[in-house]
Enzyme design. Structure first.
Site, PDB file in Angstrom:
ATOM      1  N   ARG A   1       0.847  -1.192   0.000  1.00  0.00           N
ATOM      2  CA  ARG A   1       0.000   0.000   0.000  1.00  0.00           C
ATOM      3  C   ARG A   1       0.881   1.240   0.000  1.00  0.00           C
ATOM      4  O   ARG A   1       1.764   1.393   0.850  1.00  0.00           O
ATOM      5  CB  ARG A   1      -0.894  -0.012   1.239  1.00  0.00           C
ATOM      6  CG  ARG A   1      -1.844   1.172   1.379  1.00  0.00           C
ATOM      7  CD  ARG A   1      -2.705   0.983   2.636  1.00  0.00           C
ATOM      8  NE  ARG A   1      -3.684   2.048   2.794  1.00  0.00           N
ATOM      9  CZ  ARG A   1      -3.453   3.177   3.453  1.00  0.00           C
ATOM     10  NH1 ARG A   1      -2.268   3.407   3.996  1.00  0.00           N
ATOM     11  NH2 ARG A   1      -4.405   4.084   3.563  1.00  0.00           N
TER      12      ARG A   1
ATOM     13  N   SER B   1     -12.623  -2.668  -1.769  1.00  0.00           N
ATOM     14  CA  SER B   1     -12.976  -2.156  -0.441  1.00  0.00           C
ATOM     15  C   SER B   1     -14.457  -1.789  -0.396  1.00  0.00           C
ATOM     16  O   SER B   1     -14.982  -1.170  -1.321  1.00  0.00           O
ATOM     17  CB  SER B   1     -12.142  -0.912  -0.105  1.00  0.00           C
ATOM     18  OG  SER B   1     -10.789  -1.249   0.092  1.00  0.00           O
TER      19      SER B   1
ATOM     20  N   LYS C   1      -6.676   4.849   9.497  1.00  0.00           N
ATOM     21  CA  LYS C   1      -7.682   5.293   8.527  1.00  0.00           C
ATOM     22  C   LYS C   1      -8.657   6.212   9.248  1.00  0.00           C
ATOM     23  O   LYS C   1      -9.526   5.755   9.984  1.00  0.00           O
ATOM     24  CB  LYS C   1      -8.404   4.089   7.915  1.00  0.00           C
ATOM     25  CG  LYS C   1      -9.303   4.466   6.725  1.00  0.00           C
ATOM     26  CD  LYS C   1      -9.818   3.216   6.038  1.00  0.00           C
ATOM     27  CE  LYS C   1     -10.751   3.541   4.889  1.00  0.00           C
ATOM     28  NZ  LYS C   1     -10.108   4.277   3.800  1.00  0.00           N
TER      29      LYS C   1
END
Length: 228
Positions: free
Chosen positions: A52, A121, A150
């Protein structure tokens, strides 16, 4: 498109459930730390690795993805690229994980082909419903619990929301967001196919021991479910 819960895994030693312990890398860690974390985590039992990167530097993303691919070579652990289909194609990764604002799943599938993994997602109930008609292999349900990694979450699903999603979707569900050893038993009990973790492994003193402990907890719950 793969519409079953089994997947086409090009790795030499495919795991029957590669989603089980899913490591998502921390893009704030330098390359040497990234390589050490991935190597140790895989040695501890991680079954899938997603690289990521949120910096927008494509060359850096490719370099980091290539480094992780080299570590995973021969392990049977799939390499997944977050967001970027071009990076996945550049390093011939095993798949891509898309967010809701990334390339539409239909276009991504056409580019990566039928034998690569495609994850998506899911952040809302409507997205969960809409995903059933998409050419994906699995769904990442976010966020189960609030998490520092997040901050812009749209929904905190909780255990009940996760259990509902598992029952509703035909696809394997990977739980992500705020997961650790203290809440893992409840997460596993929902029937989720896997758990995705960042901090619990990447920031552990020993990523290998952290992954090993998590796998042991997963196996303990699986054996208890089988006995019951």
């Amino acid at each position: 498109m793969n519409t079953s819960n089994s997947i086409s895994n090009p790795n030499p030693n495919p795991n029957p459930n590669p989603y089980r312990l899913y490591l998502v890398t921390d893009d704030n860690q330098d390359l040497d730390t990234l390589k050490r974390v991935v190597k140790d985590a895989v040695a501890g039992g991680v079954t899938m690795v997603q690289v990521r990167e949120k910096s927008g530097d494509v060359r850096q993303f490719i370099a980091r993805a290539a480094a992780v691919k080299a570590i995973l070579a021969g392990t049977g652990v799939p390499l997944i690229i977050n967001d970027r289909v071009d990076v996945a194609l550049a390093v011939d990764a095993d798949g891509v994980h898309l967010g809701q604002s990334d390339m539409p799943a239909e276009f991504a599938r056409a580019l990566i082909g039928e034998n690569k993994l495609l994850g998506l997602s899911i952040e809302t109930e409507q997205q969960l419903v809409d995903a059933e008609s998409l050419p994906v292999d699995y769904l990442g349900l976010s966020a189960i619990f609030a998490t520092p990694t997040k901050t812009n979450i749209k929904k905190e699903w909780g255990i009940d929301g996760l259990a509902h999603a598992v029952k509703q979707s035909a696809y394997p569900i990977v739980a992500i967001g705020g997961l650790n050893a203290s809440n893992l038993d409840d997460v596993i009990a929902t029937g989720a196919s896997g758990i995705a973790l960042v901090s619990a492994i990447c920031h552990a003193d020993s990523p290998k021991e952290a992954a090993k402990a998590l796998i042991q907890q997963l196996e303990r719950n699986a054996s208890e479910d089988h006995e019951s």
